[in-house]
Design a protein around this motif. Structure first.
Motif, PDB file in Angstrom:
ATOM      1  N   ARG A 165      -4.833  -8.388  -4.866  1.00 26.34           N
ATOM      2  CA  ARG A 165      -5.093  -7.966  -6.245  1.00 26.34           C
ATOM      3  C   ARG A 165      -3.776  -7.553  -6.906  1.00 26.34           C
ATOM      4  O   ARG A 165      -2.817  -7.132  -6.235  1.00 26.34           O
ATOM      5  N   GLY A 166      -3.751  -7.694  -8.242  1.00 29.89           N
ATOM      6  CA  GLY A 166      -2.509  -7.513  -8.982  1.00 29.89           C
ATOM      7  C   GLY A 166      -1.883  -6.144  -8.861  1.00 29.89           C
ATOM      8  O   GLY A 166      -0.660  -6.004  -8.949  1.00 29.89           O
ATOM      9  N   SER A 167      -2.698  -5.107  -8.666  1.00 31.24           N
ATOM     10  CA  SER A 167      -2.149  -3.746  -8.607  1.00 31.24           C
ATOM     11  C   SER A 167      -1.247  -3.541  -7.395  1.00 31.24           C
ATOM     12  O   SER A 167      -0.510  -2.549  -7.330  1.00 31.24           O
ATOM     13  N   GLU A 168      -1.264  -4.470  -6.431  1.00 43.76           N
ATOM     14  CA  GLU A 168      -0.393  -4.348  -5.253  1.00 43.76           C
ATOM     15  C   GLU A 168       1.082  -4.499  -5.621  1.00 43.76           C
ATOM     16  O   GLU A 168       1.954  -4.164  -4.821  1.00 43.76           O
ATOM     17  N   SER A 211       0.847  -1.195   0.000  1.00 40.12           N
ATOM     18  CA  SER A 211       0.000   0.000   0.000  1.00 40.12           C
ATOM     19  C   SER A 211       0.881   1.243   0.000  1.00 40.12           C
ATOM     20  O   SER A 211       1.684   1.442   0.919  1.00 40.12           O
ATOM     21  N   LYS A 212       0.729   2.085  -1.012  1.00 48.53           N
ATOM     22  CA  LYS A 212       1.586   3.271  -1.147  1.00 48.53           C
ATOM     23  C   LYS A 212       1.141   4.427  -0.265  1.00 48.53           C
ATOM     24  O   LYS A 212       1.726   5.506  -0.321  1.00 48.53           O
ATOM     25  N   THR A 213       0.121   4.230   0.558  1.00 40.55           N
ATOM     26  CA  THR A 213      -0.367   5.303   1.431  1.00 40.55           C
ATOM     27  C   THR A 213       0.125   5.172   2.863  1.00 40.55           C
ATOM     28  O   THR A 213      -0.169   6.024   3.697  1.00 40.55           O
ATOM     29  N   THR A 214       0.866   4.117   3.180  1.00 36.96           N
ATOM     30  CA  THR A 214       1.276   3.880   4.565  1.00 36.96           C
ATOM     31  C   THR A 214       2.560   4.624   4.912  1.00 36.96           C
ATOM     32  O   THR A 214       3.367   4.965   4.036  1.00 36.96           O
ATOM     33  N   GLN A 215       2.775   4.839   6.207  1.00 34.04           N
ATOM     34  CA  GLN A 215       3.985   5.507   6.673  1.00 34.04           C
ATOM     35  C   GLN A 215       5.233   4.669   6.373  1.00 34.04           C
ATOM     36  O   GLN A 215       6.277   5.210   5.996  1.00 34.04           O
ATOM     37  N   LYS A 216       5.122   3.340   6.531  1.00 37.95           N
ATOM     38  CA  LYS A 216       6.301   2.500   6.295  1.00 37.95           C
ATOM     39  C   LYS A 216       6.709   2.538   4.821  1.00 37.95           C
ATOM     40  O   LYS A 216       7.901   2.521   4.506  1.00 37.95           O
TER      41      LYS A 216
END
Length: 572
Positions: A273-276, A241-246
Motif C-alpha cells: 500500500r502507498g503509505s509504506e 514499517s516504522k514500528t520495527t527495530q531495524k
C-alpha cells in the motif's frame, strides 16, 4: 462519493450534555475505532460522541474521507476550529538530469542512463531514493557516486543477508582504494568487512561496513561509533514499517551528526500500500512528507482493516512530489531499447478438488476449535493466519501434478526454466518429481556458498531447471539464462512477483521473458489474484503514472503483479 451516514448535534439523554450523533453502519464502525470516548446510541447503527474540540477534529478527519450528511450545519460550522498553518518551506526541486562523469576512484563504465542516475544523486546531495525497475544498475550508480563525491567514507551498506557477498564483490569490481594521502591504487579495492554476528565488539577501521537488516538493532552501538559518512539501504522496502527495530536503528544512525549521505535502493519500495513510502522517505529526506499523521491526513483514508491507503485523487500529487524532490524512477522500456519485452500469462490449471475440499474441511474444523480455545484476540488472529497458510499449501499440493506436467512440457523444448514456489513442502515435492532434470535450488536456510553454487550451476548451463522459493530467490540473483519463469504458487504481494520476474528480465537478457502464473481452478488462487490486482492499481499510480484500466475481471487478473509492460495474447 455517496454519503455513508449522518451527523447531528443532539442533547444526549444519557449524559445530559450536547453531543454529536453519528448514524450509519460504516460511519459508526469508523467512529468506534478512532474516538475512544464515543458510546453507542439507541439505534443499531448509532454512536454518541462527546462535544469537545479534539473529537470535532476527529469527526472532520472522517468526513474528509467518508462524507456524512450534516443535519446541524450551523452548529457544525461554529464548532469547526479555525486553523492557520505557516506555509511549509518548499524543498529543493531536482533539476533536469545530465550525463555526469564519475570520479577517478570509480573504475567501471556507466551507460548513459546510469550517468543520469549519478547526476541525480549529485543534484539531490546524496539523499535520495533510487527506484528504477530492477536490473538497471542501481548498485553501480551508487558506487559511482560514493567514488565521485567528497567525504563519503566510511560507508555503511545495509542489505538483505543473501546480497552481502554480492555487495562486497561489486565494491571490489568498481572502486579503487584511496590511500590516506589521497593517492589512488588501481589494483586494490577499498577495504570492507561483512558483519555477520550480533555480539557487540569493536568493528575495526574499514572503508565499507556491510550488514544485513536483522543485525542492525543489535549492532547499533558499535555502528554509531564509526563516524559514518554514508548510509546505503539496499532493498529499502525492508524499512516500510516504522514500528520495527531495524527501522528505529536506521532512523537513529541516519540522524547522527557525521552522516551526510543517505541513499535508498529499491525497484519495489511499495509492497502492499502507498503509505509504506512514508517511513522510507522520512529516513532519506526527513520532513518532506510531514509527520506520519500529517501525511495520512492529507494523502490517505483508513480502510476497514485499519490500513492507510492513498486516496485515488492524491496518488498523482504524491508521485509528483516524490519525483521532484527525492525519487528517481525509470522503467526498462524507457532506457533499454534493446531489452526484449516481458509477457505475463495466467494459466488456469486443474486441481484435485476432492482432496482440496477434504483438507479444507479439516483446516476450518481446526480453526473453529482453535478460536474456541483462544484466550485473546491475538490468539484468534494467529489461528486464522495459520489456517490461511495451511489452505495455501493444500492448494499447492492439489494442483501439483498439473504444475509438474506444465513444467515438463516447457522443458521438452529444451529451454531453461525457473520455477518459483512458496512452501518448502511444495519445493521438496517439485524436486522429487522433476529429479530427472537435476534441478538447481534456491531455498531459505542455504549458506551464501550453497546459494551461489546453485546460481552458477544454472547460469553456466549445467542444468536447465531452477526451483526457487518466492521470497528466498526474489532478490540479489541473476537468472538471465532462462526466458521462462513459472509461478507454481502465488504470494500476497505484487512486488514479490515483480522482483522474481526481474531475476530474468534485466540487463543481459537477450530474449522475451514469458511469465506463467499457474492458478488452481476452484482454489484460493482466484481470490489471491484479485487481491494482487487491487494492490497493483494503487502502487502503479504512485510509482509510474500508468494505471491500466480493464473492463472485465478476466483481463485484469492477467497481471497478478504490477502492470508495467505491454500485455499481449500468447498463442500456440
Amino acid at each position: 462519493m455517496t454519503n455513508f451516514g449522518t451527523l447531528e448535534y443532539v442533547l444526549d439523554k444519557f449524559s445530559g450534555t450536547w453531543s454529536w450523533k453519528v448514524t450509519g453502519e460504516r460511519a459508526v464502525a469508523m467512529v468506534s475505532r478512532i474516538i475512544p470516548q464515543a458510546w453507542y446510541g439507541d439505534g443499531e447503527f448509532e454512536a454518541i460522541v462527546p462535544d469537545d474540540p479534539k473529537n470535532v477534529l476527529q469527526i472532520k478527519w472522517i468526513m474528509d474521507r467518508y462524507p456524512l450528511e450534516i443535519l446541524s450545519k450551523t452548529t457544525w460550522q461554529k464548532k469547526l476550529p479555525i486553523t492557520t498553518k505557516p506555509a511549509p518551506k518548499k524543498p529543493k526541486r531536482i533539476e533536469k538530469l545530465q550525463l555526469a562523469n564519475p570520479g577517478k576512484q570509480f573504475k567501471g563504465n556507466l551507460l548513459n542512463f546510469q550517468r543520469e542516475g549519478l547526476d541525480f544523486l549529485i543534484k539531490s546531495s546524496g539523499n535520495a531514493l533510487l527506484a528504477d525497475e530492477m536490473g538497471l544498475g542501481k548498485t553501480v550508480e551508487t558506487l559511482s557516486y560514493i567514488g565521485t563525491e567528497q567525504g563519503t567514507f566510511p560507508a555503511l551498506i545495509v542489505a538483505p543477508l543473501v546480497t552481502l557477498n554480492n555487495w562486497q564483490r561489486e565494491i571490489e569490481k568498481f572502486l579503487k582504494l584511496k590511500s590516506r594521502n589521497g593517492r589512488l591504487i588501481d589494483d586494490k579495492p577499498p577495504t570492507s568487512t561483512i558483519i555477520r554476528v550480533g555480539k557487540s565488539e569493536d568493528l575495526g577501521k574499514y572503508d565499507f561496513y556491510i550488514i544485513n537488516y536483522e543485525l542492525l538493532f543489535k549492532r547499533y552501538k558499535d555502528l554509531a561509533k564509526l563516524n559514518l559518512k554514508t548510509i546505503v539501504c539496499d532493498e529499502v522496502q525492508n524499512l516500510r514499517s516504522k514500528t520495527t527495530q531495524k527501522y528505529h536503528a536506521i532512523k537513529k544512525l541516519s540522524a547522527l551528526e557525521s552522516v551526510r549521505y543517505r541513499i535508498g535502493l529499491s525497484g519495489t519500495p511499495i509492497y502492499n500500500r502507498g503509505s509504506e513510502i512514508w517511513p522510507i522517505v522520512d529516513i532519506l529526506r526527513p520532513g518532506l512528507l510531514g509527520s506520519f499523521k500529517e501525511f495520512c491526513e492529507y494523502f490517505c483514508y483508513i480502510n476497514e482493516k485499519g490500513k492507510a491507503i492513498v486516496l485515488e485523487n492524491k496518488r498523482e500529487s504524491l508521485r509528483n512530489m516524490l519525483q521532484k524532490h527525492v525519487m528517481l524512477r525509470r522503467k526498462k522500456t524507457d532506457v533499454l531499447q534493446e531489452l526484449k519485452e516481458k509477457i505475463r500469462h495466467k494459466e488456469i490449471i486443474d486441481a484435485d478438488i476432492n482432496y482440496y475440499n477434504k483438507e479444507l474441511e479439516k483446516i476450518w474444523k481446526k480453526l473453529e476449535d482453535d478460536r474456541k480455545a483462544a484466550q485473546n484476540a491475538f490468539d484468534a488472529s494467529t489461528a486464522y493466519q495459520r489456517a490461511i497458510q495451511s489452505e495455501r499449501q493444500v492448494a499447492g499440493v492439489a494442483k501439483l501434478p498439473h504444475v509438474i506436467n506444465f513444467v515438463k512440457n516447457i522443458m521438452e523444448i529444451e529451454e531453461s526454466v525457473v520455477v518459483f514456489c512458496h512452501h518448502k513442502a511444495i519445493h521438496s515435492l517439485l524436486h522429487q518429481a522433476l529429479a530427472e532434470f537435476k534441478p538447481a535450488s534456491i531455498i531459505g536456510g542455504q549458506s551464501d556458498k550453497e546459494r551461489q553454487n546453485s546460481i552458477d550451476t544454472f547460469q553456466n548451463g549445467e542444468t536447465k531447471l531452477m526451483i526457487a522459493g518466492l521470497r528466498a530467490g526474489n532478490v540479489g540473483i541473476n537468472l538471465t539464462r532462462a526466458k521462462y519463469v513459472i509461478f507454481a504458487e502465488l504470494d500476497w504481494s505484487p512486488a514479490i512477483h515483480l522482483q522474481a520476474e526481474d531475476r530474468l528480465h534485466r540487463i543481459g537478457q537477450k530474449s522475451t521473458v514469458f511469465a506463467y502464473y499457474l492458478m488452481g481452478n476452484g482454489t484460493l488462487d482466484e481470490h489471491v489474484a484479485r487481491v494482487l490486482v487491487d494492490k497493483s492499481y494503487e502502487i502503479d499510480a504512485i510509482m509510474d503514472n500508468k494505471v491500466e484500466s480493464f473492463e472485465n475481471k478476466e483481463k485484469a487478473e492477467l497481471i497478478l503483479a504490477q502492470i508495467h509492460d505491454k500485455i499481449r495474447s500468447i498463442t500456440g
